[in-house]
Design a protein around this motif. Structure first.
Motif, short mmCIF file in Angstrom:
data_model
loop_
_atom_site.label_atom_id
_atom_site.label_comp_id
_atom_site.label_asym_id
_atom_site.label_seq_id
_atom_site.Cartn_x
_atom_site.Cartn_y
_atom_site.Cartn_z
N UNK A 1 13.07 38.08 19.39
CA UNK A 1 13.72 39.09 20.20
C UNK A 1 13.44 40.46 19.58
N UNK A 2 13.08 41.41 20.38
CA UNK A 2 12.80 42.74 19.85
C UNK A 2 14.10 43.45 19.53
N UNK A 3 13.97 44.47 18.69
CA UNK A 3 15.18 45.21 18.29
C UNK A 3 15.86 45.86 19.49
N UNK A 4 15.07 46.31 20.45
CA UNK A 4 15.65 46.93 21.64
C UNK A 4 16.41 45.90 22.45
N UNK A 5 15.83 44.70 22.62
CA UNK A 5 16.51 43.66 23.37
C UNK A 5 17.78 43.20 22.67
N UNK A 6 17.73 43.08 21.35
CA UNK A 6 18.89 42.65 20.58
C UNK A 6 20.02 43.67 20.72
N UNK A 7 19.68 44.93 20.63
CA UNK A 7 20.68 46.00 20.78
C UNK A 7 21.24 46.01 22.20
N UNK A 8 20.38 45.84 23.19
CA UNK A 8 20.82 45.82 24.58
C UNK A 8 21.76 44.65 24.83
N UNK A 9 21.43 43.50 24.29
CA UNK A 9 22.29 42.32 24.42
C UNK A 9 23.65 42.58 23.78
N UNK A 10 23.65 43.20 22.60
CA UNK A 10 24.90 43.51 21.91
C UNK A 10 25.75 44.46 22.76
N UNK A 11 25.12 45.48 23.35
CA UNK A 11 25.86 46.43 24.20
C UNK A 11 26.44 45.72 25.42
N UNK A 12 25.69 44.77 25.97
CA UNK A 12 26.20 44.00 27.11
C UNK A 12 27.40 43.16 26.70
N UNK A 13 27.37 42.60 25.50
CA UNK A 13 28.51 41.83 25.01
C UNK A 13 29.71 42.75 24.77
N UNK A 14 29.44 43.93 24.25
CA UNK A 14 30.49 44.91 24.02
C UNK A 14 31.15 45.31 25.35
N UNK A 15 30.36 45.40 26.40
CA UNK A 15 30.88 45.78 27.72
C UNK A 15 31.83 44.72 28.29
N UNK A 16 31.80 43.51 27.76
CA UNK A 16 32.67 42.44 28.23
C UNK A 16 34.03 42.42 27.50
N UNK A 17 34.13 43.18 26.42
CA UNK A 17 35.37 43.20 25.64
C UNK A 17 36.45 43.92 26.45
N UNK A 18 37.64 43.39 26.39
CA UNK A 18 38.76 43.98 27.10
C UNK A 18 40.00 43.93 26.21
N UNK A 19 40.56 45.08 25.92
CA UNK A 19 41.80 45.14 25.14
C UNK A 19 42.98 44.86 26.07
N UNK A 20 44.02 44.20 25.56
CA UNK A 20 45.18 43.86 26.39
C UNK A 20 46.11 45.05 26.60
N UNK A 21 46.72 45.09 27.77
CA UNK A 21 47.76 46.07 28.03
C UNK A 21 49.05 45.60 27.37
N UNK A 22 50.00 46.51 27.25
CA UNK A 22 51.26 46.26 26.55
C UNK A 22 51.93 44.97 27.06
N UNK A 23 52.02 44.82 28.38
CA UNK A 23 52.72 43.66 28.96
C UNK A 23 51.95 42.35 28.72
N UNK A 24 50.69 42.44 28.34
CA UNK A 24 49.90 41.24 28.06
C UNK A 24 50.04 40.78 26.61
N UNK A 25 50.68 41.58 25.80
CA UNK A 25 50.88 41.23 24.40
C UNK A 25 52.10 40.33 24.26
N UNK A 26 52.15 39.52 23.21
CA UNK A 26 53.30 38.63 23.02
C UNK A 26 54.59 39.42 22.90
#
Length: 174
Positions: A1-26
């Motif tokens: 995998x090229x460095x550009x593809x690896x970085x692009x894949x990482x950014x795509x994974x980062x785009x899937x991250x979602x922090x919880x809202x207050x009411x979603x926390x325990x």
């Protein structure tokens, strides 16, 4: 995998991250092991260094966060630790505390945190952030702070990827 593809894949994974809202926390009070596990699960998604129990204990001793009641932490302390964990790679603890205090001067902590999560989740997904509009300076402060952390994370990841692909060679003098 090229460095550009690896970085692009990482950014795509980062785009899937979602922090919880207050009411979603325990809502139940949690012991330190549970708090650290929840915070680190969130932070892992964005690639920042995890918190340790020792760090949390130090934050309590230095009054960065409120002390637990009967060794149990409430949702507001969990939120503080999520924010500290996210920002600590780019800002000092004093700056993080000052930022939290400044934003919550005019907005309740739950509302301020949810506005922050809306902004962060949009930026992680690469979408235009939605701002509250009610407090433009709060919006601008949060936006710049999030950009600082995300740009630092992206630059560090890209540099690390590039160095794995091809280490820099020394400069040859003629």
């Amino acid at each position: 995998m090229t460095k550009t593809n690896q970085y692009t894949l990482w950014k795509e994974q980062l785009a899937q991250v979602r922090f919880p809202f207050w009411k979603e926390l325990p809502t139940l009070e949690l012991y330190i092991d549970q708090v650290v596990a929840i915070v680190n699960e969130q932070l892992k998604g964005v690639g920042v260094e995890p918190l340790t129990k020792s760090m949390v204990n130090n934050y309590v001793k230095k009054k960065v966060i409120q002390a637990p009641v009967k060794k149990k932490y409430a949702v507001n302390q969990l939120v503080d630790l999520l924010l500290i964990g996210f920002f600590k790679s780019s800002f000092s603890i004093d700056e993080i505390r000052a930022g939290i205090a400044q934003v919550t001067v005019s907005v309740y902590p739950q509302q301020a945190y949810d506005q922050f999560v809306t902004l962060l989740n949009a930026k992680l997904a690469g979408k235009a952030p939605v701002t509250s509009g009610a407090y433009p300076q709060n919006d601008e402060l949060e936006s710049m702070a999030v950009d600082t952390v995300l740009n630092r994370l992206k630059a560090s990841y890209l540099l690390r990827t590039m160095r794995q692909q091809q280490a820099p060679s020394g400069v040859v003098k003629k």
